[in-house]
Write an enzyme that holds these catalytic residues in place. Structure first.
Site, PDB file in Angstrom:
ATOM      1  N   CYS A   1      -3.741   0.043  -0.608  1.00 20.38           N
ATOM      2  CA  CYS A   1      -2.446  -0.038  -1.278  1.00 20.38           C
ATOM      3  C   CYS A   1      -1.826   1.348  -1.409  1.00 20.38           C
ATOM      4  O   CYS A   1      -2.187   2.123  -2.299  1.00 20.38           O
ATOM      5  CB  CYS A   1      -2.588  -0.679  -2.658  1.00 20.38           C
TER       6      CYS A   1
ATOM      7  N   CYS B   1       0.040   1.888  -4.679  1.00 16.57           N
ATOM      8  CA  CYS B   1      -0.853   2.118  -5.820  1.00 16.57           C
ATOM      9  C   CYS B   1      -1.428   3.525  -5.815  1.00 16.57           C
ATOM     10  O   CYS B   1      -1.502   4.188  -6.852  1.00 16.57           O
ATOM     11  CB  CYS B   1      -2.013   1.124  -5.787  1.00 16.57           C
ATOM     12  N   ASP B   2      -1.856   4.001  -4.649  1.00  9.67           N
ATOM     13  CA  ASP B   2      -2.692   5.197  -4.578  1.00  9.67           C
ATOM     14  C   ASP B   2      -2.073   6.383  -3.847  1.00  9.67           C
ATOM     15  O   ASP B   2      -2.656   7.472  -3.836  1.00  9.67           O
ATOM     16  CB  ASP B   2      -4.022   4.844  -3.910  1.00  9.67           C
TER      17      ASP B   2
END
Length: 315
Positions: free
Chosen positions: A140, A143-144
């Protein structure tokens, strides 16, 4: 047989942000929810080392800690949280039947499905090692990606999602190397053109990942194979992103619920309702677009409110 059947007012299947949020709302509405955690208690976030985009945590929080807190909040209001997972359902009659671990039979007035989706990985031992270590493997970018600012990363994939994530990473990272396993993109022409026009994205067609390299704690590079020349070489990077798709965890529902071509549950637009009355869906089991903790939590709230209104209408 009837002695072994348990009657439940509100059953929640799954324990990620969607499931626990549904549980919080259902418990506060005196629906006495029973939540089964599933095969991965806490969901995908338990594999996420740092979560910095969850509102209300200015210093960030780890995925496992966040799930512990959500579970505690759900239990505070009376949610019955249990180990086990749903192995079979029967939504064909007036009573929604669910079997847990293949043996225990539940008869439920309402069911909230929060089973999520599992990211697809290449399956390399080195990839799985650094994924578990939280040391540089992710599925992701949204997300990261923040953790790789001004660094160099590799992303594997060829579809629209891969192109979108590569483009997202290009805004944060010094360089993005995109490994496309085939000889052409599967993405739409407009998405392919976008990554090709981005200066700090290098696209390597017809390349495989051989191994994710590192010091046992964090990623330091990727060994790739040029399938045209059969040459192996190393790419020094600190992050390895996999964007080859997700598989929704919905197989047991396919005989009763409407699914799209990839297996995501189809909800009635603007609601958490499915095609079966009294059965609701939340989180990544239905969402193939956003796939974020905050959007999953929002749909968990929707599912609990829809279930509450459904029960109220029956009284």
């Amino acid at each position: 047989m009837s002695d072994t059947i348990e009657k439940i007012k509100c059953l929640i299947i799954g324990s990620g942000p969607a499931g626990y949020t549904a549980a919080i709302y259902a418990a506060r509405a005196n629906m006495y929810p029973v939540l089964y955690q599933g095969m991965q208690p806490g969901g995908q976030l338990t594999t996420t080392n740092e979560v910095e985009n969850w509102p209300g945590n200015p210093e960030g929080i780890t995925g496992p800690e966040m799930m512990v807190q959500l579970q505690a909040q759900a239990q505070r209001f009376g949610t019955d949280v249990r180990d086990g997972w749903a192995t079979k359902v029967d939504f064909s009659g007036g009573v929604h039947k669910v079997w847990i671990n293949g043996t225990k039979e539940l008869h439920c007035e309402t069911v909230i499905i929060s089973t999520g989706a599992s990211a697809k990985y290449l399956g390399l031992p080195s990839e799985q090692h650094y994924l578990k270590m939280g040391g540089g493997v992710s599925a992701c970018a949204i997300c990261d990606g923040f953790f790789y600012r001004n660094q160099e990363v590799v992303i594997v994939g060829a579809g629209d999602s891969a192109c979108e994530e590569a483009h997202y990473l290009s805004k944060l990272c010094k360089k993005v190397t995109m490994l496309v396993r085939g000889e052409k993109f599967r993405a739409s022409k407009i998405m392919e053109a976008r990554v090709r026009k981005t200066e700090n994205i290098t696209i390597l067609m017809n390349h495989d990942t051989v191994e994710v390299l590192g010091d046992e704690q964090v990623v330091t590079g990727v060994k790739a194979l040029n399938k045209t020349t059969n040459e192996e070489f190393e790419i020094p990077v600190t992050g390895f992103f996999v964007a080859i798709g997700h598989k929704p965890n919905t197989d047991i529902f396919k005989d009763f619920l409407s699914l799209d071509e990839t297996g995501y549950i189809i909800n009635v637009v603007g609601t958490a309702k499915t095609n079966v009355e009294g059965v609701f869906v939340s989180g990544d089991a239905a969402d193939h677009v956003y796939r974020q903790a905050i959007t999953a939590a929002g749909t968990g709230c929707m599912a609990a409110l829809d279930a509450e209104r459904y029960l109220a209408a029956k009284e």
